[in-house]
Design an enzyme around this catalytic site. Structure first.
Site, PDB file in Angstrom:
ATOM      1  N   SER A 132       0.828  -1.206   0.000  1.00  0.00           N
ATOM      2  CA  SER A 132       0.000   0.000   0.000  1.00  0.00           C
ATOM      3  C   SER A 132       0.863   1.257   0.000  1.00  0.00           C
ATOM      4  CB  SER A 132      -0.964  -0.044   1.181  1.00  0.00           C
ATOM      5  OG  SER A 132      -1.983   0.922   1.035  1.00  0.00           O
ATOM      6  N   ASP A 177     -10.242  -4.430  -4.598  1.00  0.00           N
ATOM      7  CA  ASP A 177      -9.590  -3.442  -3.724  1.00  0.00           C
ATOM      8  C   ASP A 177     -10.265  -2.085  -3.891  1.00  0.00           C
ATOM      9  OD1 ASP A 177      -7.849  -1.742  -2.359  1.00  0.00           O
ATOM     10  OD2 ASP A 177      -6.060  -2.797  -3.048  1.00  0.00           O
ATOM     11  N   HIS A 181      -7.891  -5.493  -0.468  1.00  0.00           N
ATOM     12  CA  HIS A 181      -6.645  -4.754  -0.324  1.00  0.00           C
ATOM     13  C   HIS A 181      -5.593  -5.538   0.458  1.00  0.00           C
ATOM     14  CE1 HIS A 181      -4.133  -1.193  -0.275  1.00  0.00           C
ATOM     15  NE2 HIS A 181      -4.058  -1.226   1.052  1.00  0.00           N
TER      16      HIS A 181
END
Length: 325
Positions: free
Chosen positions: A148, A268, A298
């Site tokens: 991320s 996601d 995610h």
């Protein structure tokens, strides 16, 4: 160099495996054939940053490569994140990571990241210190790994040191914040004005990222148990800085030249899988791979079913092993 579509198997039960004390944690590491250590690293800015290492056992074969790992926003290296380095260390890779400024046990106001470029400097200094400390690993291939926000930091680290790494593993990288969680106009414009005076104010109206990242309900409960997890709303200065950085990154995808594998779930809603597709298509890297997993969210390496996690792990391990031969 190809794109794969992986179907998501059925959900299975989950347990929280490692213990709460250093002794229990050491026992867990030993069961997986690895050794772990913790320390504090003082970065050039003077911040004390909490670090972890996960290494193959000393009586086994030497590591095949070094992996420098960067966690995502609101996370840390001592809870669910370490499932991945434990796995990789068990497969022969020496893994290193630290809690970013304002995260985990490191210095800084919780979840306040006012300058991502300074964080990149912390990463480069930490990597340099590890290479000095573990001189016996000199000559081994070095890799970046980021989840991320950590994926964005890895790309920026690559821009700052284009020759220092054999490749990068980018898991749902934050090259752009998804429109599904980005505040709507005119909120960003209003917040940017307020942030000039009160950058640490935690008032950005976004949903809980963890709840939208983790698919398996039992694992949401485990994530909530993390005593280091930031539970407040995002701070104005952090959000504006992430918008700035991801805006720049989205315009510089064609500058990426490092070999990489980018992995993303099609479901996601935190970071956009279409931006990962754009990274794959626009990057000038000659060695690049993309994996889009149908139905996954995610948190690919914690929040999914154990079967899904195994799929992602095998893809990462295979990619790393191919580049260590």
């Amino acid at each position: 160099m190809s794109e794969s579509e992986a179907k998501a198997p059925q959900q299975q039960p989950f347990r929280h495996y490692w213990g709460d004390t250093p002794e229990e944690e050491d026992d867990y590491y030993a069961q997986h054939g690895i050794r772990g250590s913790t320390s504090f690293f003082k970065c050039p800015r003077g911040l004390s940053l909490f670090t972890r290492s996960w290494l193959p056992t000393a009586d086994g074969p030497p590591p095949r490569g070094l992996i420098f790992m960067v966690h995502g926003y609101g996370n840390d290296v001592s809870w669910t994140f370490q499932m991945t380095p434990i796995f990789l260390a068990g497969k022969g890779f020496a893994c290193f990571a630290f809690d970013l400024e304002g995260h985990g046990r490191s210095d800084g106001l919780r979840a306040f990241v006012p300058d991502v470029d300074a964080v990149v400097g912390d990463c480069l200094a930490f990597i340099g210190s590890i290479k000095q400390q573990y001189a016996q690993f000199q000559g081994l291939p070095c890799f970046l790994y980021g989840e991320s926000m950590g994926g964005a930091i890895c790309l920026l680290t690559h821009f700052a040191d284009r020759l220092g790494f054999r490749g990068a593993v980018l898991v749902a990288p934050m090259c752009k914040i998804s429109d599904k969680v980005r505040p709507r106009w005119p909120i960003p414009e209003i917040l940017s004005v307020v942030a000039r005076v009160l950058p640490t104010l935690p008032i950005v109206p976004t949903p809980d990222i963890m709840l939208k990242s983790v698919k398996v309900e039992e694992k949401k409960a485990v994530a909530v148990m993390n005593p280091m997890r930031y539970r407040g709303k995002p701070r104005l200065g952090t959000v504006l800085e992430l918008l700035r950085v991801t805006g720049q990154l989205s315009q510089k995808l064609s500058d990426v030249s490092i070999p990489f594998i980018v992995l993303h779930g099609s479901a996601d809603v935190i970071t956009d899988p279409e931006v990962s597709r754009a990274l794959y298509e626009e990057a000038r890297s000659e060695d690049k791979t993309i994996k889009i997993y149908v139905g996954m969210m995610h948190s690919l390496l914690f929040g999914e079913t154990d079967e899904n996690i195994e799929i992602v792990r095998k893809d990462i391990l295979s990619w790393l092993e191919d580049r260590c031969r």
